[in-house]
Scaffold this motif. Structure first.
Motif: not given
Length: 382
Positions: A218, A305-306, A334
């Motif tokens: 990220m 966040s991914d 995301n």
């Protein structure tokens, strides 16, 4: 060739001088319309300006006068009749202005085509550097380009829904009676409460809490989001945390320093920058240390966040469920969702989805509109 901001600013300044009120929002809308539609004739240019700059039909007449003065092209309906393939309707790529020696159209229409060809105004087709950066992914931008976008990010307003406050204000048609003020006023009328004082609760914005993933996957997006969160921490008093392998509270750093120093200090305050990801453990720490103390109660919580997590997905689901029970709204940001081929196949993301009220990408400047809209939206029943 002038760029779009110069063209829009000069034209709207002329409209303002003619008594037509044009605000900065309408100017930005006019420049954006020129970018998207790329008008090639004065008729198309006039339609773009009418749709974005005017708010009252009575403004059309003075608008046409300014249009002819600035662009030197016909703005009335009669001189705009022509076929799409008519060469008289094509705009040359030159600076706007009235061509010397241009003559007015005659009453019977003779010489109109030649006059229109001489007085056609140009339309710049190249977007400004900022417009080009707005549609590019944050991961593809250099440090200098991200710094250029920071000026625009500072103008963004992160609004949250309102909530009733413990304080109240006087209102003529309030639902509750203010007994104290009513009895106080009754002293003037011999103790008889001839007039009932009423009040309604005041409202205030809900708290905003942002948890930003700064792990290796990220990092390109985390730097851009921290620039936005710097503005949020100072303008809306938002609470900002970063996490990778540990949770770090950055709110005091972002509020105390300037934009450049704040980002540098944020990197030093978070020793796990570009490290691994332990979302479940960091979320558990937030719930224990800050959420239970009331920071997340009734607040809008945004998690950037991914979804890549090294821990068991069941742990993340447990802590997300706990957070969703106390927070007013949970928004997951995301950047990977911007791809049309994206599927929530990552175990961490799949475990968190049932407890999110909204999932947005925020992968570039244009997509930040979805992020701000998700923060201000009302709560959705899960």
């Amino acid at each position: 060739m002038p760029d779009l901001p110069e063209l829009a600013a000069s034209f709207t300044a002329a409209l303002h001088g003619a008594g037509i009120e044009v605000g900065p929002d309408r100017t930005r809308g006019f420049a954006r319309a020129l970018t998207l539609l790329a008008p090639s004739t004065t008729r198309e240019l006039r339609h773009c300006a009418l749709a974005t700059l005017l708010s009252d039909p009575e403004q059309i007449e003075p608008f046409d006068a300014v249009f002819r003065e600035v662009f030197g092209g016909p703005a009335d309906r009669e001189t705009q009749r022509g076929q799409p393939g008519d060469p008289a309707r094509s705009l040359p790529r030159t600076l706007p202005g009235r061509v010397p020696g241009a003559r007015e159209a005659t009453a019977d229409g003779r010489g109109r085509e030649a006059d229109a060809q001489q007085r056609e105004a140009p339309v710049p087709l190249a977007a400004s550097p900022l417009d080009r950066l707005a549609s590019r992914d944050f991961a593809d931008l250099s440090a200098e380009e991200l710094a250029r976008l920071s000026e625009v990010m500072r103008t963004l307003v992160l609004r949250t829904p309102t909530r009733p406050s413990r304080r109240h204000r006087t209102a003529h048609h309030g639902a509750r009676i203010d007994v104290r003020r009513t009895l106080s006023d009754s002293r003037r009328t011999g103790g008889y409460p001839l007039r009932l004082r009423r009040f309604v609760p005041r409202t205030r914005p809900r708290d905003l809490v942002v948890l930003c993933d700064i792990s290796g996957s990220m990092e390109p997006y985390a730097r851009a989001m921290l620039q936005l969160l710097y503005c949020a921490a100072r303008a809306t008093r938002a609470e900002v945390f970063t996490f990778a392998t540990r949770l770090t509270r950055l709110t005091p750093v972002l509020r105390r320093a300037g934009p450049d120093d704040a980002l540098a200090q944020a990197g030093r305050a978070a020793p796990d920058w570009s490290g691994g990801t332990r979302i479940a453990e960091c979320l558990a720490e937030f719930n224990e240390r800050f959420g239970r103390r009331g920071m997340a109660h009734g607040a809008v919580v945004a998690i950037v966040s991914d979804g890549w997590d090294t821990g068991p997905p069941a742990d993340l689901a447990t802590h997300m469920a706990r957070l969703s029970r106390v927070a007013y709204r949970v928004v997951w940001v995301n950047p990977r969702t911007a791809s049309p081929r994206y599927r929530p196949l990552v175990a961490g993301m799949a475990a968190a989805l049932p407890y999110c009220d909204a999932v947005v990408s925020a992968h570039n400047l244009a997509a930040l509109d979805d992020f701000t809209a998700a923060l201000s939206a009302p709560r959705r029943r899960r």
